[in-house]
Design a protein around this motif. Structure first.
Motif, PDB file in Angstrom:
ATOM      1  N   MET A   1      26.976 -21.969   9.490  1.00 33.11           N
ATOM      2  CA  MET A   1      25.540 -22.173   9.602  1.00 33.11           C
ATOM      3  C   MET A   1      24.793 -21.425   8.485  1.00 33.11           C
ATOM      4  O   MET A   1      23.804 -21.933   7.941  1.00 33.11           O
ATOM      5  N   ASP A   2      25.266 -20.220   8.134  1.00 37.07           N
ATOM      6  CA  ASP A   2      24.626 -19.484   7.039  1.00 37.07           C
ATOM      7  C   ASP A   2      24.727 -20.247   5.728  1.00 37.07           C
ATOM      8  O   ASP A   2      23.769 -20.302   4.935  1.00 37.07           O
ATOM      9  N   LEU A   3      25.876 -20.865   5.498  1.00 34.93           N
ATOM     10  CA  LEU A   3      26.052 -21.650   4.275  1.00 34.93           C
ATOM     11  C   LEU A   3      25.129 -22.867   4.255  1.00 34.93           C
ATOM     12  O   LEU A   3      24.547 -23.221   3.221  1.00 34.93           O
ATOM     13  N   ILE A   4      24.977 -23.497   5.395  1.00 38.12           N
ATOM     14  CA  ILE A   4      24.096 -24.668   5.476  1.00 38.12           C
ATOM     15  C   ILE A   4      22.645 -24.273   5.230  1.00 38.12           C
ATOM     16  O   ILE A   4      21.910 -24.937   4.483  1.00 38.12           O
ATOM     17  N   LEU A   5      22.216 -23.166   5.859  1.00 34.56           N
ATOM     18  CA  LEU A   5      20.843 -22.698   5.660  1.00 34.56           C
ATOM     19  C   LEU A   5      20.604 -22.313   4.198  1.00 34.56           C
ATOM     20  O   LEU A   5      19.534 -22.604   3.628  1.00 34.56           O
ATOM     21  N   GLY A   6      21.600 -21.670   3.571  1.00 30.06           N
ATOM     22  CA  GLY A   6      21.462 -21.308   2.164  1.00 30.06           C
ATOM     23  C   GLY A   6      21.371 -22.527   1.273  1.00 30.06           C
ATOM     24  O   GLY A   6      20.573 -22.555   0.314  1.00 30.06           O
ATOM     25  N   PHE A   7      22.170 -23.551   1.589  1.00 24.47           N
ATOM     26  CA  PHE A   7      22.137 -24.785   0.800  1.00 24.47           C
ATOM     27  C   PHE A   7      20.778 -25.479   0.943  1.00 24.47           C
ATOM     28  O   PHE A   7      20.206 -25.962  -0.042  1.00 24.47           O
ATOM     29  N   ILE A   8      20.254 -25.512   2.181  1.00 19.03           N
ATOM     30  CA  ILE A   8      18.939 -26.132   2.410  1.00 19.03           C
ATOM     31  C   ILE A   8      17.849 -25.364   1.660  1.00 19.03           C
ATOM     32  O   ILE A   8      16.950 -25.962   1.039  1.00 19.03           O
ATOM     33  N   ALA A   9      17.922 -24.033   1.681  1.00 20.34           N
ATOM     34  CA  ALA A   9      16.941 -23.220   0.971  1.00 20.34           C
ATOM     35  C   ALA A   9      17.002 -23.477  -0.529  1.00 20.34           C
ATOM     36  O   ALA A   9      15.959 -23.563  -1.206  1.00 20.34           O
ATOM     37  N   PHE A  10      18.206 -23.610  -1.054  1.00 16.60           N
ATOM     38  CA  PHE A  10      18.375 -23.889  -2.487  1.00 16.60           C
ATOM     39  C   PHE A  10      17.732 -25.228  -2.851  1.00 16.60           C
ATOM     40  O   PHE A  10      17.034 -25.343  -3.867  1.00 16.60           O
ATOM     41  N   ILE A  11      17.973 -26.249  -2.015  1.00 21.48           N
ATOM     42  CA  ILE A  11      17.399 -27.572  -2.278  1.00 21.48           C
ATOM     43  C   ILE A  11      15.867 -27.518  -2.239  1.00 21.48           C
ATOM     44  O   ILE A  11      15.180 -28.116  -3.080  1.00 21.48           O
ATOM     45  N   LEU A  12      15.321 -26.789  -1.281  1.00 20.07           N
ATOM     46  CA  LEU A  12      13.855 -26.694  -1.160  1.00 20.07           C
ATOM     47  C   LEU A  12      13.255 -25.992  -2.378  1.00 20.07           C
ATOM     48  O   LEU A  12      12.228 -26.433  -2.924  1.00 20.07           O
ATOM     49  N   ILE A  13      13.903 -24.896  -2.788  1.00 22.32           N
ATOM     50  CA  ILE A  13      13.384 -24.176  -3.966  1.00 22.32           C
ATOM     51  C   ILE A  13      13.500 -25.039  -5.220  1.00 22.32           C
ATOM     52  O   ILE A  13      12.589 -25.078  -6.067  1.00 22.32           O
ATOM     53  N   PHE A  14      14.597 -25.764  -5.347  1.00 28.34           N
ATOM     54  CA  PHE A  14      14.801 -26.637  -6.502  1.00 28.34           C
ATOM     55  C   PHE A  14      13.737 -27.739  -6.527  1.00 28.34           C
ATOM     56  O   PHE A  14      13.156 -28.049  -7.582  1.00 28.34           O
ATOM     57  N   ALA A  15      13.466 -28.324  -5.358  1.00 34.16           N
ATOM     58  CA  ALA A  15      12.434 -29.360  -5.280  1.00 34.16           C
ATOM     59  C   ALA A  15      11.052 -28.774  -5.579  1.00 34.16           C
ATOM     60  O   ALA A  15      10.230 -29.400  -6.268  1.00 34.16           O
ATOM     61  N   PHE A  16      10.793 -27.576  -5.074  1.00 34.68           N
ATOM     62  CA  PHE A  16       9.506 -26.906  -5.304  1.00 34.68           C
ATOM     63  C   PHE A  16       9.285 -26.652  -6.791  1.00 34.68           C
ATOM     64  O   PHE A  16       8.204 -26.888  -7.336  1.00 34.68           O
ATOM     65  N   SER A  17      10.343 -26.180  -7.485  1.00 32.55           N
ATOM     66  CA  SER A  17      10.224 -25.895  -8.916  1.00 32.55           C
ATOM     67  C   SER A  17      10.086 -27.156  -9.745  1.00 32.55           C
ATOM     68  O   SER A  17       9.543 -27.136 -10.856  1.00 32.55           O
ATOM     69  N   SER A  18      10.582 -28.278  -9.225  1.00 30.37           N
ATOM     70  CA  SER A  18      10.473 -29.542  -9.952  1.00 30.37           C
ATOM     71  C   SER A  18       9.093 -30.163  -9.803  1.00 30.37           C
ATOM     72  O   SER A  18       8.553 -30.752 -10.757  1.00 30.37           O
ATOM     73  N   LEU A  19       8.507 -30.028  -8.626  1.00 30.83           N
ATOM     74  CA  LEU A  19       7.210 -30.653  -8.366  1.00 30.83           C
ATOM     75  C   LEU A  19       6.055 -29.857  -8.984  1.00 30.83           C
ATOM     76  O   LEU A  19       5.071 -30.440  -9.458  1.00 30.83           O
ATOM     77  N   LEU A  20       6.190 -28.538  -8.976  1.00 29.06           N
ATOM     78  CA  LEU A  20       5.127 -27.686  -9.511  1.00 29.06           C
ATOM     79  C   LEU A  20       5.499 -27.192 -10.914  1.00 29.06           C
ATOM     80  O   LEU A  20       6.683 -27.136 -11.253  1.00 29.06           O
ATOM     81  N   PRO A  21       4.527 -26.836 -11.707  1.00 31.19           N
ATOM     82  CA  PRO A  21       4.808 -26.396 -13.084  1.00 31.19           C
ATOM     83  C   PRO A  21       5.384 -24.990 -13.152  1.00 31.19           C
ATOM     84  O   PRO A  21       4.709 -24.033 -13.518  1.00 31.19           O
ATOM     85  N   PHE A  22       6.687 -24.890 -12.762  1.00 23.73           N
ATOM     86  CA  PHE A  22       7.409 -23.616 -12.882  1.00 23.73           C
ATOM     87  C   PHE A  22       8.661 -23.862 -13.727  1.00 23.73           C
ATOM     88  O   PHE A  22       9.782 -23.915 -13.198  1.00 23.73           O
ATOM     89  N   PRO A  23       8.470 -24.026 -15.050  1.00 15.88           N
ATOM     90  CA  PRO A  23       9.617 -24.400 -15.894  1.00 15.88           C
ATOM     91  C   PRO A  23      10.719 -23.343 -15.927  1.00 15.88           C
ATOM     92  O   PRO A  23      11.905 -23.678 -15.980  1.00 15.88           O
ATOM     93  N   VAL A  24      10.338 -22.070 -15.897  1.00 11.86           N
ATOM     94  CA  VAL A  24      11.367 -21.019 -15.944  1.00 11.86           C
ATOM     95  C   VAL A  24      12.216 -21.047 -14.682  1.00 11.86           C
ATOM     96  O   VAL A  24      13.459 -20.972 -14.715  1.00 11.86           O
ATOM     97  N   LEU A  25      11.530 -21.127 -13.545  1.00 13.13           N
ATOM     98  CA  LEU A  25      12.250 -21.191 -12.268  1.00 13.13           C
ATOM     99  C   LEU A  25      13.139 -22.430 -12.198  1.00 13.13           C
ATOM    100  O   LEU A  25      14.285 -22.371 -11.729  1.00 13.13           O
ATOM    101  N   HIS A  26      12.619 -23.557 -12.685  1.00 12.78           N
ATOM    102  CA  HIS A  26      13.396 -24.802 -12.668  1.00 12.78           C
ATOM    103  C   HIS A  26      14.647 -24.671 -13.544  1.00 12.78           C
ATOM    104  O   HIS A  26      15.739 -25.125 -13.156  1.00 12.78           O
ATOM    105  N   LYS A  27      14.484 -24.027 -14.713  1.00  5.72           N
ATOM    106  CA  LYS A  27      15.613 -23.833 -15.603  1.00  5.72           C
ATOM    107  C   LYS A  27      16.669 -22.923 -14.963  1.00  5.72           C
ATOM    108  O   LYS A  27      17.879 -23.180 -15.043  1.00  5.72           O
ATOM    109  N   LEU A  28      16.227 -21.877 -14.294  1.00  8.21           N
ATOM    110  CA  LEU A  28      17.139 -20.977 -13.612  1.00  8.21           C
ATOM    111  C   LEU A  28      17.909 -21.704 -12.499  1.00  8.21           C
ATOM    112  O   LEU A  28      19.111 -21.482 -12.309  1.00  8.21           O
TER     113      LEU A  28
END
Length: 232
Positions: A1-28
């Protein structure tokens, strides 16, 4: 369950960095994603190894043959052990034709085939030693089965009761019937109205394997075989 929650969090952060102008975060996040593929392989290497080991290039047929090899060794050991002690025995191997009528009129066993059980059944002190055992799907379905005797006069003159019963069933069904002789300790196989007598152990394995693992017929022994008018 911890791995699943971490994967979901990663996807959300990745989507957030793609939609908003955070080029450094998106690159990371892209760099982390590239490394994550290798990290997953390293971290889950034991689990991946187990999963891959369960993937076999062998077909289902080969797996069934592997199981059949184990059964064949038990069958061979049982038959030739009985023959060496000159203990009479009849073993019927069911094929396509159902032997349900014979099973229902016999003593139901329903046990995995084993040398110990076969020895116990055909012991002269066992109440089940008369008659045959019927093997279905590599299991002993029934014991004390009464088989129809071949009524051809030539059979009656040359063969004992067990052998005539083996021929009788092989005439009316496609079953393979194995006989261990009480008189001379020899092994016979009856099929399609033909009985082959005095079969050696290696020849026995070849015949049974061919009858149950391929569609090709095994050539009959040129000697000690009797054809009673049935098609080979």
């Amino acid at each position: 369950m911890d791995l699943i929650l971490g994967f979901i969090a990663f996807i959300l952060i990745f989507a957030f960095s793609s939609l908003l102008p955070f080029p450094v975060l998106h690159k990371l996040m892209l760099l982390v994603a590239n490394v994550a593929v290798i990290a997953i392989i390293v971290i889950f290497q034991p689990e991946l190894r187990v999963a891959l080991s369960k993937l076999s290039f062998k077909s289902k047929r080969f797996k069934q043959i592997d199981d059949f090899d184990i059964f064949l060794e038990e069958l061979t050991s049982s038959v030739y052990n009985l023959a060496s002690k000159q203990t009479g025995a009849l073993i019927v191997l069911e094929k396509e034709d159902s032997l349900e009528d014979y099973i229902n009129k016999s003593s139901i066993i329903g046990a995995k085939f084993s040398t110990e059980i076969v020895d116990a059944i055909f012991s002269r002190y066992s109440p089940l030693h008369d008659g045959a055992i019927i093997v279905r799907d590599q299991k002993i379905a029934a014991a004390q089965a009464i088989l129809p005797l071949a009524d051809t006069p030539h059979v009656q003159r040359n063969l004992g009761t067990r052998h005539r019963a083996a021929v009788g069933l092989s005439i009316t069904t496609d079953a393979v019937v194995i006989v261990a002789s009480e008189e001379n300790g020899k092994v016979s196989i009856a099929r399609e109205g033909i009985i082959t007598r005095g079969i050696k152990i290696e020849r026995f394995k070849v015949i049974i394997r061919s009858l149950f693992t391929s569609d090709e017929d095994v050539p009959e022994e040129p000697k000690k075989s009797f054809n009673f008018g049935m098609k080979v």
